[in-house]
Design a protein around this motif. Structure first.
Motif, PDB file in Angstrom:
ATOM      1  N   GLU A 327      49.303  50.587  56.140  1.00 28.87           N
ATOM      2  CA  GLU A 327      49.101  51.255  57.199  1.00 28.87           C
ATOM      3  C   GLU A 327      47.923  52.168  57.506  1.00 28.87           C
ATOM      4  O   GLU A 327      47.962  52.760  56.705  1.00 28.87           O
ATOM      5  N   LYS A 328      47.900  51.817  58.685  1.00 30.59           N
ATOM      6  CA  LYS A 328      46.675  52.570  59.268  1.00 30.59           C
ATOM      7  C   LYS A 328      46.428  53.838  59.389  1.00 30.59           C
ATOM      8  O   LYS A 328      47.482  54.404  59.934  1.00 30.59           O
ATOM      9  N   GLY A 329      45.300  54.428  58.805  1.00 33.01           N
ATOM     10  CA  GLY A 329      45.326  55.785  58.632  1.00 33.01           C
ATOM     11  C   GLY A 329      46.010  56.775  57.655  1.00 33.01           C
ATOM     12  O   GLY A 329      45.947  57.814  57.353  1.00 33.01           O
ATOM     13  N   THR A 330      46.799  55.776  56.648  1.00 30.97           N
ATOM     14  CA  THR A 330      47.239  56.719  55.502  1.00 30.97           C
ATOM     15  C   THR A 330      46.320  57.103  54.648  1.00 30.97           C
ATOM     16  O   THR A 330      45.663  56.300  53.483  1.00 30.97           O
ATOM     17  N   LEU A 331      46.968  58.564  53.456  1.00 26.53           N
ATOM     18  CA  LEU A 331      46.103  58.961  52.812  1.00 26.53           C
ATOM     19  C   LEU A 331      47.342  58.724  51.407  1.00 26.53           C
ATOM     20  O   LEU A 331      48.051  59.408  51.759  1.00 26.53           O
ATOM     21  N   GLU A 332      47.119  58.246  50.326  1.00 30.06           N
ATOM     22  CA  GLU A 332      48.454  59.174  49.134  1.00 30.06           C
ATOM     23  C   GLU A 332      47.585  58.783  48.651  1.00 30.06           C
ATOM     24  O   GLU A 332      47.318  58.142  47.206  1.00 30.06           O
ATOM     25  N   PHE A 333      48.373  59.610  47.133  1.00 31.65           N
ATOM     26  CA  PHE A 333      48.109  60.564  46.156  1.00 31.65           C
ATOM     27  C   PHE A 333      48.900  60.080  45.146  1.00 31.65           C
ATOM     28  O   PHE A 333      49.835  60.655  45.233  1.00 31.65           O
ATOM     29  N   ASP A 334      49.401  59.015  44.173  1.00 29.42           N
ATOM     30  CA  ASP A 334      50.796  59.043  43.594  1.00 29.42           C
ATOM     31  C   ASP A 334      50.391  58.804  41.889  1.00 29.42           C
ATOM     32  O   ASP A 334      49.740  58.089  41.365  1.00 29.42           O
ATOM     33  N   HIS A 335      50.656  60.459  41.872  1.00 28.49           N
ATOM     34  CA  HIS A 335      50.856  61.045  39.962  1.00 28.49           C
ATOM     35  C   HIS A 335      49.366  60.092  39.964  1.00 28.49           C
ATOM     36  O   HIS A 335      49.136  60.109  38.893  1.00 28.49           O
ATOM     37  N   VAL A 336      48.082  60.807  40.372  1.00 30.77           N
ATOM     38  CA  VAL A 336      47.239  60.926  39.652  1.00 30.77           C
ATOM     39  C   VAL A 336      46.464  61.437  39.329  1.00 30.77           C
ATOM     40  O   VAL A 336      46.640  63.568  39.391  1.00 30.77           O
ATOM     41  N   THR A 337      45.931  61.589  38.117  1.00 33.85           N
ATOM     42  CA  THR A 337      45.485  62.563  37.019  1.00 33.85           C
ATOM     43  C   THR A 337      43.931  61.902  36.726  1.00 33.85           C
ATOM     44  O   THR A 337      43.558  60.889  36.995  1.00 33.85           O
ATOM     45  N   PHE A 338      42.611  62.845  36.625  1.00 31.40           N
ATOM     46  CA  PHE A 338      41.473  62.601  36.806  1.00 31.40           C
ATOM     47  C   PHE A 338      40.770  63.497  34.999  1.00 31.40           C
ATOM     48  O   PHE A 338      40.903  64.871  35.645  1.00 31.40           O
ATOM     49  N   PHE A 339      40.657  63.085  34.529  1.00 34.97           N
ATOM     50  CA  PHE A 339      39.465  63.501  33.446  1.00 34.97           C
ATOM     51  C   PHE A 339      37.817  63.325  33.158  1.00 34.97           C
ATOM     52  O   PHE A 339      37.569  62.012  33.310  1.00 34.97           O
ATOM     53  N   TYR A 340      37.477  64.107  33.295  1.00 34.55           N
ATOM     54  CA  TYR A 340      35.147  63.975  33.598  1.00 34.55           C
ATOM     55  C   TYR A 340      34.859  63.600  32.788  1.00 34.55           C
ATOM     56  O   TYR A 340      35.837  63.811  31.517  1.00 34.55           O
ATOM     57  N   PRO A 341      34.145  62.757  32.516  1.00 33.83           N
ATOM     58  CA  PRO A 341      33.406  61.750  31.386  1.00 33.83           C
ATOM     59  C   PRO A 341      33.437  62.821  30.038  1.00 33.83           C
ATOM     60  O   PRO A 341      33.041  63.718  30.380  1.00 33.83           O
ATOM     61  N   GLY A 342      33.994  62.423  29.396  1.00 34.57           N
ATOM     62  CA  GLY A 342      33.911  63.376  27.916  1.00 34.57           C
ATOM     63  C   GLY A 342      34.649  65.124  27.800  1.00 34.57           C
ATOM     64  O   GLY A 342      34.460  66.211  26.956  1.00 34.57           O
ATOM     65  N   ALA A 343      35.196  65.313  28.880  1.00 32.12           N
ATOM     66  CA  ALA A 343      35.981  66.987  29.287  1.00 32.12           C
ATOM     67  C   ALA A 343      37.152  65.842  27.995  1.00 32.12           C
ATOM     68  O   ALA A 343      38.474  65.259  28.515  1.00 32.12           O
ATOM     69  N   GLU A 344      38.157  67.296  27.314  1.00 30.45           N
ATOM     70  CA  GLU A 344      39.160  67.502  27.095  1.00 30.45           C
ATOM     71  C   GLU A 344      40.108  68.066  27.950  1.00 30.45           C
ATOM     72  O   GLU A 344      41.233  67.830  27.474  1.00 30.45           O
ATOM     73  N   GLU A 345      40.423  68.269  28.797  1.00 30.59           N
ATOM     74  CA  GLU A 345      41.300  68.938  30.234  1.00 30.59           C
ATOM     75  C   GLU A 345      41.061  68.188  31.461  1.00 30.59           C
ATOM     76  O   GLU A 345      39.986  67.850  31.710  1.00 30.59           O
ATOM     77  N   PRO A 346      41.798  67.884  31.345  1.00 32.01           N
ATOM     78  CA  PRO A 346      41.698  67.154  33.042  1.00 32.01           C
ATOM     79  C   PRO A 346      41.016  67.972  34.234  1.00 32.01           C
ATOM     80  O   PRO A 346      41.601  69.174  34.252  1.00 32.01           O
ATOM     81  N   ALA A 347      40.833  67.230  35.090  1.00 32.17           N
ATOM     82  CA  ALA A 347      39.908  68.548  36.324  1.00 32.17           C
ATOM     83  C   ALA A 347      41.626  67.898  37.143  1.00 32.17           C
ATOM     84  O   ALA A 347      41.600  68.928  38.236  1.00 32.17           O
ATOM     85  N   LEU A 348      42.043  67.210  37.169  1.00 36.80           N
ATOM     86  CA  LEU A 348      43.721  66.963  38.008  1.00 36.80           C
ATOM     87  C   LEU A 348      44.065  66.405  37.183  1.00 36.80           C
ATOM     88  O   LEU A 348      44.443  66.135  36.510  1.00 36.80           O
ATOM     89  N   SER A 349      46.007  66.909  37.837  1.00 40.30           N
ATOM     90  CA  SER A 349      46.488  66.352  36.473  1.00 40.30           C
ATOM     91  C   SER A 349      47.806  66.010  37.419  1.00 40.30           C
ATOM     92  O   SER A 349      48.767  67.436  38.418  1.00 40.30           O
ATOM     93  N   ASN A 350      48.196  65.083  37.469  1.00 39.41           N
ATOM     94  CA  ASN A 350      49.367  63.918  38.248  1.00 39.41           C
ATOM     95  C   ASN A 350      50.019  64.966  39.729  1.00 39.41           C
ATOM     96  O   ASN A 350      50.873  65.279  39.667  1.00 39.41           O
ATOM     97  N   VAL A 351      49.044  64.548  40.275  1.00 40.72           N
ATOM     98  CA  VAL A 351      48.870  65.366  42.017  1.00 40.72           C
ATOM     99  C   VAL A 351      49.131  63.616  42.442  1.00 40.72           C
ATOM    100  O   VAL A 351      49.105  63.022  42.753  1.00 40.72           O
ATOM    101  N   SER A 352      50.414  64.523  43.416  1.00 41.58           N
ATOM    102  CA  SER A 352      50.903  63.315  43.759  1.00 41.58           C
ATOM    103  C   SER A 352      51.463  63.728  45.489  1.00 41.58           C
ATOM    104  O   SER A 352      51.588  65.540  45.699  1.00 41.58           O
ATOM    105  N   PHE A 353      50.540  63.852  46.699  1.00 41.75           N
ATOM    106  CA  PHE A 353      50.944  63.857  48.219  1.00 41.75           C
ATOM    107  C   PHE A 353      50.453  62.495  48.914  1.00 41.75           C
ATOM    108  O   PHE A 353      50.014  61.548  47.704  1.00 41.75           O
TER     109      PHE A 353
END
Length: 574
Positions: A327-353
């Motif tokens: 799908e040319k030119g599309t961007l999709e975030f599907d339930h994205v969660t991200f922790f920085y190395p060593g972090a206890e809390e996520p920097a992003l939590s369950n992001v979808s759009f």
């Protein structure tokens, strides 16, 4: 150290030439005392001037051959070591370029610079020494012992008595110095870090009158490096006096007992003179070996630090080969969660759009809400902890990084320009861009007006870090660099913050037409920049607090209402 030295196989012919000529030089040096003894015993003692001239001529030829061999060996040892250093720097640099931001965070930029420069230089220097001495020292030591023994076996016992003292002294000094060499390199890292922060942050330092505090910080790092360096040199300072003391006492012993043997008729004067020369050669062979003991530990520490970098596996690996644009030119975030190395809390939590071509998607939120983290995940500066990001309908982890990034026009939060002309900086986005494409991109980015006022226009030189242009001009050139690429997806990470409202409005209007076939993602602090976006994503503490148009969010979303009311007057809101 051995791992790195294996790479010298590339220069095997140069190394072989060095070894052969060092061997020839060593043989010449060992032959000279015997010739001198012959001249004394058969020429000087007997008064045969002709014999002295003949043997003197032979000594001169042997000396000349030895000198020629030394020059050739020096040339090829330098050629091999410098070539090795060049190749190693290139290899380290290429490997570091594959690192994700996680590896840069782990090692540190200052340490990587030290390892690529100072540490490799240490290894280079020891390779030059090793190529010369690894053959020369053993030959001179063993050969000297054999020749000395051949002159007088009993007198050789003086050398045997001196050896244990010398070897034990070298070992003790080496044992004390080794841990300190590691401290030297670590404290050099720290000094580089402080110095780098001072140079890059000079504007902030002066703005807050922190020059004295920074001087104290630099002085402290410098003194810590100086202290450990002095300790190393104090230990090493014992080496040469101990060597010279043992050597001179050995020579005195040789002369003492040699004089007795000459008086008894068991030895000739020439043989004693040659014996003294061989003792000196044996001792200097040990001196050369001790120098290696000084240099090898430090080079070994440096080699380990270089190997740490080379053995560090990048956390982002191209394990996919998909290239098709579903799908040319599309961007999709599907339930994205991200922790920085060593972090206890996520920097992003369950992001979808999702975002589609022809649409402008904006991201807004307070400081620390995860806006920049979100955009850093799109070009895979970091990999998601869970969930999926798709560009052109394909998981970003299933596409080679180079191909993924070729689809993205990325404008970072901090506008960075490189030393070179304006045209070269814009062409950084597309190396083969024509002059018309460069001018068009600059025009859309609203950079054309200040470029045309410069004496050399697009050939005007940008100084280091873009110090000769303003913050707003840097941002516009960074935007032009992304526009010239004509990507499928534009990512603007708070890239309009340094622009005045008039330029901001003109730029957004021009962008709308230019990017109508692409997807646009804008991260912004100012509500006025994103009010016209097709979709606004509100982030709070790494989670999506709301998605909709400006009107929808202002009517229903408390977080967005708070942001709007903090920036706009009631008249502007209405």
């Amino acid at each position: 150290m051995i791992k790195l030295l294996k790479r010298l196989v590339t220069y095997k012919w140069a190394v072989l030439i060095v070894l052969l000529f060092v061997f020839a030089q060593s043989l010449a040096d060992l032959f000279l005392p015997t010739l001198m003894a012959d001249i004394i015993d058969n020429g000087v003692v007997t008064g045969d001037t002709g014999y002295i001239w003949r043997m003197g001529g032979i000594m001169l030829c042997v000396t000349g051959l030895g000198a020629l061999a030394a020059v050739v060996a020096s040339f090829y040892s330098s050629k091999a070591a410098m070539g090795f250093g060049r190749d190693l720097r290139r290899r380290v640099f290429n490997h570091v370029e594959r690192f994700s931001l996680e590896e840069f965070d782990r090692v540190g930029t200052a340490s990587l610079i030290t390892r690529t420069t100072n540490d490799i230089t240490q290894v280079q220097q020891v390779i030059i020494m090793m190529l010369r001495m690894v053959v020369s020292a053993p030959i001179m030591f063993v050969g000297g012992l054999i020749m000395a023994t051949s002159k007088d076996a009993k007198l050789s016992l003086v050398i045997v008595a001196a050896m244990p003292v010398l070897v034990l002294s070298i070992f003790l000094i080496f044992w004390k110095a080794m841990p300190l060499f590691k401290k030297v390199q670590k404290r050099l890292d720290r000094l580089n870090l402080v110095l780098r922060e001072n140079l890059t942050g000079i504007r902030v330092i002066r703005a807050f009158n922190r020059e004295k505090e920074e001087q104290v910080r630099l002085t402290e790092a410098n003194e810590r490096l100086t202290d450990v360096s002095i300790k190393v040199n104090q230990i090493m300072a014992f080496l040469m006096p101990v060597m010279m003391l043992v050597m001179n006492l050995t020579v005195v012993g040789v002369i003492w007992f040699g004089g007795i043997r000459i008086d008894n008729g068991a030895m000739q004067i020439g043989d004693l003179m040659a014996f003294i020369q061989y003792v000196m050669q044996i001792m200097f062979a040990l001196v050369m070996a001790s120098v290696m003991f000084i240099m090898v530990p430090r080079a070994s520490v440096s080699a380990n630090r270089i190997n740490e970098v080379l053995e560090m596996t990048p956390s982002l690996i191209d394990d996919g080969t998909k290239t098709a644009d579903v799908e040319k030119g599309t961007l999709e975030f599907d339930h994205v969660t991200f922790f920085y190395p060593g972090a206890e809390e996520p920097a992003l939590s369950n992001v979808s759009f999702s975002a589609k071509p022809g649409e402008v998607t904006a991201v807004i939120g307070g400081t620390g809400s995860g806006k920049s983290t979100l955009v850093n995940l799109i070009p895979r500066f970091y990999d998601v902890t869970s969930g999926t990001i798709r560009v052109n309908g394909v998981d970003v982890q299933a596409v080679p990084q180079e191909e993924l990034r070729s689809k993205i026009g990325f404008v970072p939060q901090k506008a960075l320009l490189f030393t070179g002309t304006i045209a070269e900086n814009i062409r950084y986005g597309k190396a083969d861009a024509t002059a018309e494409e460069v001018a068009h991109a600059a025009s859309i980015a609203q950079a054309n007006d200040f470029i045309e006022k410069m004496p050399d226009r697009y050939e005007a030189v940008i100084e280091q870090g873009g110090s000769n242009v303003s913050g707003g001009q840097k941002q516009r050139l960074s935007i032009a660099r992304a526009l010239v690429r004509k990507p499928d997806l534009y990512v603007f990470d708070d890239s309009f913050s340094a622009l005045d409202f008039k330029t901001d409005a003109a730029l957004r209007k021009a962008l709308k037409e230019e990017t109508k076939d692409a997807t646009v993602l804008i991260v912004a602090q100012r509500v006025s920049t994103i009010m016209d976006a097709d979709r606004i994503i509100v982030l709070e503490e790494g989670a999506v607090a709301g998605i909709g148009t400006h009107e929808e969010l202002f009517a229903t979303n408390a977080v967005y209402q708070e942001i709007v009311k903090s920036q706009l007057s009631e008249e502007e809101i209405a």
